[in-house]
Structure formats: structure tokens, C-alpha cells
Design an enzyme around this catalytic site. Structure first.
Site, PDB file in Angstrom:
ATOM      1  N   GLY A   1     105.802  17.196 -70.817  1.00  0.00           N
ATOM      2  CA  GLY A   1     104.695  16.335 -70.410  1.00  0.00           C
ATOM      3  C   GLY A   1     103.767  16.746 -69.180  1.00  0.00           C
ATOM      4  N   GLU A   2     103.641  15.962 -68.287  1.00  0.00           N
ATOM      5  CA  GLU A   2     102.822  16.537 -67.023  1.00  0.00           C
ATOM      6  C   GLU A   2     103.968  16.204 -65.797  1.00  0.00           C
ATOM      7  OE1 GLU A   2      99.885  17.920 -67.471  1.00  0.00           O
ATOM      8  OE2 GLU A   2     100.246  18.390 -65.432  1.00  0.00           O
ATOM      9  N   SER A   3     104.421  17.416 -65.232  1.00  0.00           N
ATOM     10  CA  SER A   3     105.209  17.375 -64.223  1.00  0.00           C
ATOM     11  C   SER A   3     104.845  16.465 -62.980  1.00  0.00           C
ATOM     12  CB  SER A   3     105.705  18.689 -63.896  1.00  0.00           C
ATOM     13  OG  SER A   3     104.537  19.494 -63.078  1.00  0.00           O
TER      14      SER A   3
ATOM     15  N   ARG B   1     103.561  26.782 -62.688  1.00  0.00           N
ATOM     16  CA  ARG B   1     103.209  26.218 -63.569  1.00  0.00           C
ATOM     17  C   ARG B   1     102.029  26.817 -64.260  1.00  0.00           C
ATOM     18  NH1 ARG B   1     101.123  20.604 -61.106  1.00  0.00           N
ATOM     19  NH2 ARG B   1     100.873  19.999 -63.108  1.00  0.00           N
TER      20      ARG B   1
ATOM     21  N   ILE C   1     103.511  25.201 -74.478  1.00  0.00           N
ATOM     22  CA  ILE C   1     102.524  24.557 -74.449  1.00  0.00           C
ATOM     23  C   ILE C   1     102.298  24.327 -73.066  1.00  0.00           C
ATOM     24  CG2 ILE C   1     101.327  22.293 -74.865  1.00  0.00           C
ATOM     25  CD1 ILE C   1     103.476  21.866 -77.199  1.00  0.00           C
ATOM     26  N   ARG C   2     101.015  25.203 -72.523  1.00  0.00           N
ATOM     27  CA  ARG C   2     100.811  25.043 -70.976  1.00  0.00           C
ATOM     28  C   ARG C   2     102.096  24.874 -70.380  1.00  0.00           C
ATOM     29  NH1 ARG C   2      97.678  21.975 -67.731  1.00  0.00           N
ATOM     30  NH2 ARG C   2      98.508  20.181 -68.509  1.00  0.00           N
TER      31      ARG C   2
ATOM     32  N   CYS D   1     109.863  22.360 -70.251  1.00  0.00           N
ATOM     33  CA  CYS D   1     108.598  22.544 -69.749  1.00  0.00           C
ATOM     34  C   CYS D   1     108.216  21.660 -68.465  1.00  0.00           C
ATOM     35  CB  CYS D   1     107.625  22.073 -71.168  1.00  0.00           C
ATOM     36  SG  CYS D   1     106.181  22.831 -70.866  1.00  0.00           S
TER      37      CYS D   1
ATOM     38  N   HIS E   1     109.654  24.046 -75.840  1.00  0.00           N
ATOM     39  CA  HIS E   1     109.919  22.774 -76.522  1.00  0.00           C
ATOM     40  C   HIS E   1     110.859  22.796 -77.633  1.00  0.00           C
ATOM     41  CE1 HIS E   1     107.040  20.333 -74.001  1.00  0.00           C
ATOM     42  NE2 HIS E   1     106.361  21.623 -73.904  1.00  0.00           N
TER      43      HIS E   1
ATOM     44  N   GLU F   1     112.384  20.614 -78.824  1.00  0.00           N
ATOM     45  CA  GLU F   1     112.277  19.347 -79.485  1.00  0.00           C
ATOM     46  C   GLU F   1     111.260  19.094 -80.321  1.00  0.00           C
ATOM     47  OE1 GLU F   1     111.594  19.945 -76.571  1.00  0.00           O
ATOM     48  OE2 GLU F   1     109.724  18.742 -76.003  1.00  0.00           O
TER      49      GLU F   1
HETATM   50  N1  GLN Z   1     101.527  21.902 -67.590  1.00  0.00           N
HETATM   51  C1  GLN Z   1     102.647  20.881 -67.471  1.00  0.00           C
HETATM   52  C2  GLN Z   1     102.762  20.664 -66.195  1.00  0.00           C
HETATM   53  O1  GLN Z   1     102.594  21.684 -65.495  1.00  0.00           O
HETATM   54  C3  GLN Z   1     103.946  21.071 -68.434  1.00  0.00           C
HETATM   55  C4  GLN Z   1     103.379  21.284 -69.752  1.00  0.00           C
HETATM   56  C5  GLN Z   1     104.302  20.756 -70.992  1.00  0.00           C
HETATM   57  O2  GLN Z   1     105.266  20.239 -70.555  1.00  0.00           O
HETATM   58  N2  GLN Z   1     104.269  21.161 -71.974  1.00  0.00           N
HETATM   59  O3  GLN Z   1     103.415  19.764 -65.787  1.00  0.00           O
END
Ligand code: GLN
Length: 193
Positions: A46-48, A104, A138-139, A78, A175, A177
Site C-alpha cells: 500500500g502506502e507505507s 522506497r 509495484i513502486r 512491499c 507482492h 498476494e
Molecule cells: N511505494 C510504496 C511506499 O513507499 C510501496 C508500494 C507498494 O506497497 N506496492 O510505501
């Protein structure tokens, strides 16, 4: 065996489906009391920064770290791996449980997301399989280095670390999942039991 998934933000529902697929009892964790009686905890992607801020706001930081009645195995995927680490070279709420240095968004922007096959010997040994593990990034962060008792589980061909383990703690840049391959979840269950 009961595994909780931190359900504050990110793709927790996908982790829950994976766990159900392999017949494990699950719990969504949003409050400190949801940690009681868990064998393991998964922190999703997600977004940390968001996960960290919400975890702090809901008083989850300390109980997630203290292992007396809570989960003794924790796996971060992630954003979850970022949240588990103890060094990301900038200031944001971290559990700081794992001796890994993480960077990140190390592969660039959303458009630079990619998939690749990985060799993960430990995982293959534990699950009695040989075929490569297809990983979705993913990112994604990379694990720049491991310290303490942490060891590298998998790296890309160019040597960049994408999975690490320190005792009952697991971190993956990618990921599991988001695939149909349940091997990583099975591996985590073996650490939690
Ligand atoms: N870019 C997100 C972060 O820095 C992590 C991306 C992800 O969990 N797919 O939190």
C-alpha cells in the site's frame, strides 16, 4: 493457526484470500486487541507513510512489537517491508523490528512497475518445489543491505536484494498476494507455527 492481516490501508483483502486458499484462519487487524492470540501478522502493500500514520493513530505500534500475547512471526510485503525495517534514511513511522536498510520507490514510478521470475532456494526447499517464483513489483522498495541476524532470501540478477528474513520476520519487496502462487504464504505459515 491464526494469521492476522493489518487492515488499515493497502491490499489486505488479497492476503486474506491467499490465506483462505491454503486453509488458514484469518483476522483483520485494525485495533490493538485484534493482535491477541495471533500466530502471525502480515503487513500488506500500500502506502507505507499512510500505514505508519494510521498504525500510530490506532496505537498499534507498540503492541505489534511486543510479542508476549501477539504474533511472533511478522511478514511485510512491499510497503509492509518498509514499515518493518529499522532504516529507510528518512523520517516516517516504522515498526523498526528488522535489521534491514530499505530504499522506497527504488525502481522509479508506478510506470516502472514490473514482474520477474526469482530463484528463492529457501522457499523451494521449504515447499519441495523447483519452479521459479513469479514476483510482482509495484513502486517497490529494494533492501539495500541486511544487518543483525537478517539474511538475504532472494536478489535480482544484478544483486539487488528483494527478500530477506531475520528469524521469524520476513520482508519482500514484491507482492505474493497478487499471484496464484501460494508458496510464500505457506512459507510464512511455517515460520508462524
Ligand atoms: N511505494 C510504496 C511506499 O513507499 C510501496 C508500494 C507498494 O506497497 N506496492 O510505501
Amino acid at each position: 493457526m491464526k494469521i492476522g492481516v493489518l487492515a488499515l490501508q493497502g491490499d489486505f483483502a488479497e492476503h486474506i484470500s491467499m490465506l483462505k486458499k491454503i486453509g488458514v484462519e484469518t483476522a483483520e487487524v485494525r485495533l490493538p486487541e485484534h493482535l491477541n492470540g495471533l500466530d502471525g501478522l502480515i503487513i500488506p502493500g500500500g502506502e507505507s507513510t499512510t500505514i505508519g500514520k494510521l498504525a500510530a493513530a490506532y496505537n498499534l505500534m507498540e503492541p505489534a512489537c511486543a510479542s508476549s500475547d501477539g504474533p511472533h512471526a511478522i511478514w511485510g510485503t512491499c510497503a509492509g517491508a518498509i514499515f518493518l525495517s529499522n532504516d529507510i534514511g528518512r523520517d516516517q513511522p516504522l515498526l523498526g523490528l528488522m535489521n534491514i536498510r530499505v530504499r522506497r520507490n527504488a525502481f522509479g514510478r508506478q510506470i516502472d512497475s514490473f514482474e520477474t521470475d526469482l530463484e528463492i532456494d529457501e522457499l523451494f526447499k521449504a515447499t519441495g518445489t523447483e519452479h521459479p517464483y513469479h514476483a510482482v513489483f509495484i513502486r517497490a522498495p529494494i533492501i539495500e543491505s541486511v544487518g543483525g541476524n537478517a539474511k538475504v532470501l532472494s536478489a535480482l540478477e544484478d544483486g539487488r536484494i528483494v527478500a530477506a528474513q531475520e528469524g521469524h520476520l520476513l520482508a519482500t519487496s514484491f507482492h505474493p498476494e497478487l499471484t496464484n502462487d501460494t508458496r510464500f504464504h505457506e512459507y510464512f505459515i511455517s515460520l508462524a507455527s
